[in-house]
Scaffold this active site. Structure first.
Site, PDB file in Angstrom:
ATOM      1  N   ASP A 193       0.834  -1.204   0.000  1.00  0.00           N
ATOM      2  CA  ASP A 193       0.000   0.000   0.000  1.00  0.00           C
ATOM      3  C   ASP A 193       0.870   1.255   0.000  1.00  0.00           C
ATOM      4  OD1 ASP A 193       0.864  -0.165   2.614  1.00  0.00           O
ATOM      5  OD2 ASP A 193      -1.121  -0.011   3.527  1.00  0.00           O
ATOM      6  N   SER A 194       2.206   1.054   0.015  1.00  0.00           N
ATOM      7  CA  SER A 194       3.127   2.165  -0.255  1.00  0.00           C
ATOM      8  C   SER A 194       2.813   2.804  -1.602  1.00  0.00           C
ATOM      9  CB  SER A 194       4.579   1.670  -0.233  1.00  0.00           C
ATOM     10  OG  SER A 194       4.741   0.543  -1.070  1.00  0.00           O
ATOM     11  N   ASP A 225      -1.049  -6.139  -0.103  1.00  0.00           N
ATOM     12  CA  ASP A 225      -1.434  -5.540   1.180  1.00  0.00           C
ATOM     13  C   ASP A 225      -2.943  -5.376   1.297  1.00  0.00           C
ATOM     14  OD1 ASP A 225       0.802  -5.095   2.745  1.00  0.00           O
ATOM     15  OD2 ASP A 225       1.234  -3.124   1.885  1.00  0.00           O
ATOM     16  N   GLU A 283       9.538  -4.005  10.175  1.00  0.00           N
ATOM     17  CA  GLU A 283       9.946  -2.713   9.605  1.00  0.00           C
ATOM     18  C   GLU A 283      10.492  -1.799  10.703  1.00  0.00           C
ATOM     19  OE1 GLU A 283       7.043  -0.921   7.042  1.00  0.00           O
ATOM     20  OE2 GLU A 283       8.179   0.947   6.851  1.00  0.00           O
ATOM     21  N   GLU A 320      -1.157  -5.430   8.858  1.00  0.00           N
ATOM     22  CA  GLU A 320      -0.358  -4.868   9.944  1.00  0.00           C
ATOM     23  C   GLU A 320      -1.029  -5.157  11.284  1.00  0.00           C
ATOM     24  OE1 GLU A 320       0.314  -0.693   9.121  1.00  0.00           O
ATOM     25  OE2 GLU A 320       1.070  -1.120   7.103  1.00  0.00           O
ATOM     26  N   LYS A 340      -1.089  -9.370   3.092  1.00  0.00           N
ATOM     27  CA  LYS A 340      -0.333  -8.844   4.230  1.00  0.00           C
ATOM     28  C   LYS A 340      -1.207  -7.887   5.023  1.00  0.00           C
ATOM     29  CE  LYS A 340       3.381  -5.922   3.770  1.00  0.00           C
ATOM     30  NZ  LYS A 340       2.955  -4.726   4.533  1.00  0.00           N
TER      31      LYS A 340
HETATM   32  O1  KIV Z   1       3.610  -1.086   1.619  1.00  0.00           O
HETATM   33  C1  KIV Z   1       4.772  -1.502   1.519  1.00  0.00           C
HETATM   34  O2  KIV Z   1       5.462  -1.294   0.523  1.00  0.00           O
HETATM   35  C2  KIV Z   1       5.313  -2.295   2.618  1.00  0.00           C
HETATM   36  C3  KIV Z   1       6.783  -2.583   2.624  1.00  0.00           C
HETATM   37  C4  KIV Z   1       7.554  -1.369   2.938  1.00  0.00           C
HETATM   38  C5  KIV Z   1       7.120  -3.704   3.531  1.00  0.00           C
HETATM   39  O3  KIV Z   1       4.595  -2.664   3.499  1.00  0.00           O
END
Ligand code: KIV
Length: 269
Positions: free
Chosen positions: A49-50, A88, A186, A119, A117
């Site tokens: 989600d970056s 994510d 992280e 959090e 993924k």
């Molecule tokens: O969203 C993302 O790119 C991430 C990585 C930095 C692990 O969660």
């Protein structure tokens, strides 16, 4: 050999950890880069989600939607033949276990993800248990959790205090027991990340988490040196010594696998 026969699976990753082979992970958000990553030998591609920050130009990952994630996962999926695809779950898409199930299902069915993924620590155990019981592999994410940036008050190293460190060790164990297949750490002190990596059977992938994790992940645009703003300590620009994206990607994979990246200078104490 069919296109899928040599595909990386959860079992492959467990075997790599057992055999102490480092796992190279990178983010991608579209077909063309995904194909480059795959051909460079990246083992796991994360549709992070970056993308909210590096693709959409937002200040945080908070505004990213499920539709954004499904769209970008679908693009990336088309570029992969070998790498395992993780996507994510964005902010508020797993506020309840039922929401998580619906949205993780979308990432797999519509986005082609092979793992999702999320959090969070012990508070996510119920959700992880439910997803795994429905055959949805889960990657957990501890340490700095960007979706909590407003609660945390910024992007800071996590787990420096003894109590927080102990909590992270307990969270990691709880997530593994709940069935998580992989864990991202992280911005965590190197010693703590090493302890967690040694304690778990599942692969631990670090970003700003020292040199002892089972694998490493970077945001693709950081690796290419095109992210705007301050460069975090854990980032290395692999394009600066070459003019070719594919050479930079291969250099990253080689550096991770040969334990030349990260080094102490990319780590936190
Ligand atoms: O969203 C993302 O790119 C991430 C990585 C930095 C692990 O969660």
């Amino acid at each position: 050999m069919s296109k899928r026969e040599h595909r990386i699976t959860v079992t492959t990753l467990m075997g790599m950890k057992a055999n102490q082979q480092k796992i190279a992970v990178l983010t991608a958000y579209d077909f063309s880069f995904a194909r480059q990553l795959d051909q460079a030998g990246v083992d796991v591609v994360l549709v992070g989600d970056s993308l909210g920050m590096v693709v959409q130009g937002r200040e945080t990952t908070i505004p990213v939607t499920m539709d954004d994630m499904v769209y970008h996962s679908r693009l990336v999926e088309r570029g992969l033949e070998r790498a395992l695809l993780v996507a994510d779950l964005p902010f508020m898409s797993y506020a309840t276990s039922e929401q998580a199930l619906t949205n993780a299902g979308r990432l797999m069915k519509e986005g082609g993800a092979q793992m999702v993924k999320l959090e969070g620590g012990a508070d996510q155990v119920e959700t992880v248990t439910l997803l795994v019981s429905r055959n949805i592999p889960v990657c957990a994410h501890l340490g700095l959790q960007p979706q909590s940036v407003h609660r945390l008050g910024g992007y800071h190293v996590q787990g420096r205090q003894q109590e927080a460190a102990q909590q992270m060790v307990a969270d990691a164990a709880a997530l593994e027991s709940a069935g998580a297949s992989m864990l991202v750490l992280e911005c965590v002190p190197a010693v703590l990340a090493a302890e967690i990596s040694a304690a778990l059977e599942i692969p631990v992938i670090g970003i700003g988490a020292g040199i002892e994790c089972d694998g490493q992940v970077l945001v693709l645009y950081d690796l290419l040196g095109i992210t705007s703003g301050a460069v975090p300590r854990f980032v290395k620009n692999f394009l600066q010594d070459t003019t070719s994206v594919s050479t930079a990607l291969t250099a990253y994979v080689d550096a991770v696998k040969s334990r030349h990246f990260p080094t102490i200078e990319h780590s936190f104490l």
